[in-house]
Motif scaffolding. Structure first.
Motif, PDB file in Angstrom:
ATOM      1  N   PHE A   2       0.818  -1.202   0.000  1.00 16.86           N
ATOM      2  CA  PHE A   2       0.000   0.000   0.000  1.00 16.86           C
ATOM      3  C   PHE A   2       0.859   1.263   0.000  1.00 16.86           C
ATOM      4  O   PHE A   2       0.391   2.329   0.308  1.00 16.86           O
ATOM      5  N   SER A   4       1.724   2.956  -2.274  1.00 14.11           N
ATOM      6  CA  SER A   4       1.361   3.930  -3.301  1.00 14.11           C
ATOM      7  C   SER A   4       0.288   4.895  -2.817  1.00 14.11           C
ATOM      8  O   SER A   4       0.087   5.935  -3.401  1.00 14.11           O
ATOM      9  N   ILE A   5      -0.417   4.530  -1.747  1.00 19.49           N
ATOM     10  CA  ILE A   5      -1.494   5.408  -1.288  1.00 19.49           C
ATOM     11  C   ILE A   5      -0.931   6.480  -0.373  1.00 19.49           C
ATOM     12  O   ILE A   5      -0.648   6.238   0.790  1.00 19.49           O
ATOM     13  N   THR A   6      -0.755   7.677  -0.923  1.00 16.15           N
ATOM     14  CA  THR A   6      -0.237   8.755  -0.093  1.00 16.15           C
ATOM     15  C   THR A   6      -1.321   9.774   0.185  1.00 16.15           C
ATOM     16  O   THR A   6      -1.129  10.698   0.942  1.00 16.15           O
ATOM     17  N   LEU A   7      -2.485   9.568  -0.448  1.00 12.93           N
ATOM     18  CA  LEU A   7      -3.595  10.493  -0.278  1.00 12.93           C
ATOM     19  C   LEU A   7      -4.059  10.455   1.174  1.00 12.93           C
ATOM     20  O   LEU A   7      -4.362   9.407   1.714  1.00 12.93           O
ATOM     21  N   GLN A   9      -2.435  11.074   3.894  1.00 15.22           N
ATOM     22  CA  GLN A   9      -1.464  10.689   4.921  1.00 15.22           C
ATOM     23  C   GLN A   9      -0.663  11.911   5.373  1.00 15.22           C
ATOM     24  O   GLN A   9      -0.504  12.866   4.637  1.00 15.22           O
ATOM     25  N   ARG A  68       2.061  11.559  -6.381  1.00 14.57           N
ATOM     26  CA  ARG A  68       1.829  10.125  -6.309  1.00 14.57           C
ATOM     27  C   ARG A  68       0.448   9.826  -5.739  1.00 14.57           C
ATOM     28  O   ARG A  68      -0.206   8.865  -6.117  1.00 14.57           O
ATOM     29  N   GLY A  69       0.003  10.702  -4.808  1.00  9.66           N
ATOM     30  CA  GLY A  69      -1.315  10.530  -4.226  1.00  9.66           C
ATOM     31  C   GLY A  69      -2.407  10.708  -5.270  1.00  9.66           C
ATOM     32  O   GLY A  69      -3.496  10.155  -5.147  1.00  9.66           O
ATOM     33  N   LYS A  71      -2.393   9.617  -8.228  1.00  5.43           N
ATOM     34  CA  LYS A  71      -2.557   8.426  -9.074  1.00  5.43           C
ATOM     35  C   LYS A  71      -3.821   7.643  -8.720  1.00  5.43           C
ATOM     36  O   LYS A  71      -4.513   7.128  -9.594  1.00  5.43           O
ATOM     37  N   THR A  72      -4.116   7.618  -7.420  1.00  4.07           N
ATOM     38  CA  THR A  72      -5.267   6.842  -6.959  1.00  4.07           C
ATOM     39  C   THR A  72      -6.577   7.333  -7.562  1.00  4.07           C
ATOM     40  O   THR A  72      -7.514   6.570  -7.725  1.00  4.07           O
ATOM     41  N   ILE A  73      -6.657   8.655  -7.832  1.00  4.35           N
ATOM     42  CA  ILE A  73      -7.943   9.173  -8.305  1.00  4.35           C
ATOM     43  C   ILE A  73      -7.870   9.583  -9.773  1.00  4.35           C
ATOM     44  O   ILE A  73      -8.788  10.202 -10.297  1.00  4.35           O
ATOM     45  N   SER A 124      -5.491  17.517   0.142  1.00  2.00           N
ATOM     46  CA  SER A 124      -4.469  16.575   0.619  1.00  2.00           C
ATOM     47  C   SER A 124      -3.289  17.336   1.222  1.00  2.00           C
ATOM     48  O   SER A 124      -2.605  16.820   2.095  1.00  2.00           O
TER      49      SER A 124
END
Lengths: 275, 296
Positions: A2, A4-7, A9, A68-69, A71-73, A124
């Motif tokens: 996980f 890759s999930i920086t959103l 944090q 990088r955060g 990327k998730t969205i 964020s």
């Protein structure tokens, strides 16, 4: 798994933004979101983008880490833009089967994309520079007037801080259980969607059990420390505004005033700035 | 069936401000039919190392060869590797999920694509190995005691019939009796099945009794890799990285300082007792006084 999930944090470093009172950061984020909807011209978006860029620069958080955060969205963003592009009526630019892309749609899609990205980056940035504890502290203080209407402000804030606190723990737990089941031959990447859903059982059952166990332990620990809600509770580190916080408020309202002013002078802006 | 580790390194959060080097150029060879103890302080990289061994973590640099094949190679079957290199994580009972013990243990074999009868046979065999009786098979895993849950979880890995079994602190959170039982069980299995066992622990006392060889890790480096006696000879170095030789070695050293010529190579309390008796009998009268000292 996980990483890759920086959103959402917190990013540990030292900067003016990190040191600001969390209350102003919450207010600023809220007003920034409002300002994005106030903007109705390229000039307006440009000002918002510059403001955001300045804040990111002030935050000392590496730009790559913030992006990088996103990327998730990214997928959500692309879908929204495509919808806007093809479903807005107007002068047809090009045609893909039954779908017509219009000039108005293109402009709207771009604006929407920019607005959404800034919205997410802006919010964020708040979570990147504020620890969850300080964030909920700020929420609690800001919502305090609601107590008059019997809103359990402290309890809500406490639930929020616990929920936030447990996100990384549960992520770690998920990672651990996933690895343990992979080591037992489980396959979480099967192409068959039904199999994939079924493969979640060995992950979700232990995860839920561990979440309940943790909740139980925490409740016990809180009771052992005589926790009994917010009445008469004081803080170890009460929030207090300092010089830089007042300065931050001044900057914030200056920016907001500029945004509102730009909205009213839209017709007078030269060239593309007025689009 | 050997594992060869060649100059591997592993970084967490590579290329960020939080980059951590968990493994720092490690090389080692793990032959067949061995009981290996892997010792290190919290954060020394031992958990990372074992996860690279069955491909759960991909090494950043270097290579790992399993039976001469590179496990990061293009056509290497990692799923098959995971069946051969079994892994029991810390608190393995937290991964139990099925409605009854037997089905849970069958999960691994089922994933290998074996027939239902074969899965059941393997599960029962594994449960017998860990000493869980038939009356527990139908129970929910959550109705078992702590020690039983752990056995069931270990059986879940054993049912895949691994050639190499890696256990990450299998005794964590158990009482002294439970610890001893689990360790005896693992050692017994190693002897009877001749699989390679890698036992991760931060307690020398746990490992000293059973291990053929011991790996000592500190700060992501492999500090020592040798027979237990040779490792404990270097107790000062161990202390420098926050570890210690087994308590009994220190006791023997004290006895030698007190003037009784005992060898300090014993690994267990029983061996040490025999050694002390031998030394005392040998030196006869002179030792009589000293023996009183020991008893004090």
């Amino acid at each position: 798994m996980f990483n890759s999930i920086t959103l959402g944090q917190y990013y540990q470093t030292d900067s003016v933004l990190h040191r600001l009172d969390p209350r102003i950061k919450v207010v600023a984020t809220f007003l920034y979101l409002v300002s994005l909807f106030v903007a109705n011209s390229v000039a307006g978006y440009l000002v918002s983008a510059l403001f955001l860029a300045a804040m990111i620069a002030l935050s000392n958080v590496p730009v790559r880490y913030i992006l990088r955060g996103m990327k998730t969205i990214a997928l959500l963003l692309v879908i929204t833009m495509l919808f806007n592009l093809f479903l807005t009526p107007g002068d047809v630019l090009f045609q893909l089967g039954p779908l017509k892309a219009s000039k108005e749609g293109l402009i709207l899609a771009c604006k929407m994309g920019v607005r959404l990205s800034m919205l997410i980056l802006g919010s964020s940035l708040m979570t990147l520079t504020t620890t969850p504890t300080r964030l909920t502290d700020a929420m609690e203080t800001l919502m305090r007037p609601l107590r008059r209407f019997r809103v359990p402000v402290h309890e809500i804030a406490m639930m929020m801080s616990i929920a936030l606190r447990f996100i990384p723990i549960l992520m770690e737990e998920t990672d651990k259980i996933m690895k343990a089941q992979i080591a037992r031959g489980a396959d979480f990447e099967d192409r068959n969607i039904m199999k994939r859903i079924r493969s979640m059982v060995p992950l979700l059952v232990p995860l839920f059990i561990s979440a309940f166990r943790r909740a139980n332990d925490l409740a016990l620990a809180m009771e052992a420390r005589c926790y009994r809600g917010g009445d008469g509770r004081t803080k170890m580190k009460p929030l207090k505004y300092e010089g830089r916080d007042h300065a931050a408020y001044a900057v914030l309202f200056g920016y907001l005033a500029l945004c509102i002013a730009l909205r009213f002078v839209k017709g007078m802006l030269p060239g593309f700035l007025g689009i | 069936m050997s594992i060869r580790i060649e100059d591997i390194s592993y970084y967490y959060e590579r290329d960020t401000a939080m980059q951590v080097c968990a493994l720092d150029h490690i090389s080692a060879e793990i032959p067949d039919d061995q009981f290996i103890g892997l010792i290190g302080h919290t954060g020394s990289g031992k958990s990372t190392l074992i996860q690279t061994l069955n491909g759960l973590l991909k090494v950043t640099e270097g290579h790992i060869y399993y039976n001469g094949e590179d496990i990061d190679g293009k056509d290497f079957d990692r799923k098959a590797l995971r069946a051969q290199v079994g892994m029991v994580f810390q608190y393995p009972e937290h991964q139990l999920f099925e409605a009854d013990v037997l089905s849970d243990v069958m999960f691994g074999p089922k994933n290998l694509g074996l027939s239902a009868e074969e899965c059941k046979a393997r599960a029962e065999e594994a449960l017998r190995m860990v000493g869980l009786e038939e009356r527990y098979y139908g129970l929910s895993p959550f109705d078992l005691s702590g020690g039983q849950k752990r056995r069931a979880a270990i059986a879940g890995v054993l049912a895949m019939r691994p050639k190499v079994l890696i256990l990450d602190e299998p005794t964590a959170g158990l009482d002294p009796k439970g610890r001893q039982e689990i360790l005896d069980l693992i050692a017994g299995m190693q002897k009877s099945t001749h699989m390679t066992v890698i036992l991760v622990s931060h307690s020398m006392d746990d490992v000293a009794r059973y291990a053929d060889r011991i790996m000592v890790m500190a700060g992501g480096r492999l500090l020592m890799y040798d027979a237990p006696q040779a490792i404990f000879e270097r107790s000062e170095e161990l202390e420098a990285v926050g570890l210690a030789a087994p308590q009994i070695i220190y006791a023997l050293k004290k006895i030698r300082e007190a003037g009784i010529p005992v060898a300090t190579s014993a690994l267990t309390v029983e061996e040490a007792a025999a050694e002390v008796l031998r030394a005392v009998r040998k030196s006869g009268k002179k030792a009589k006084a000293a023996r009183r000292q020991v008893h004090v």
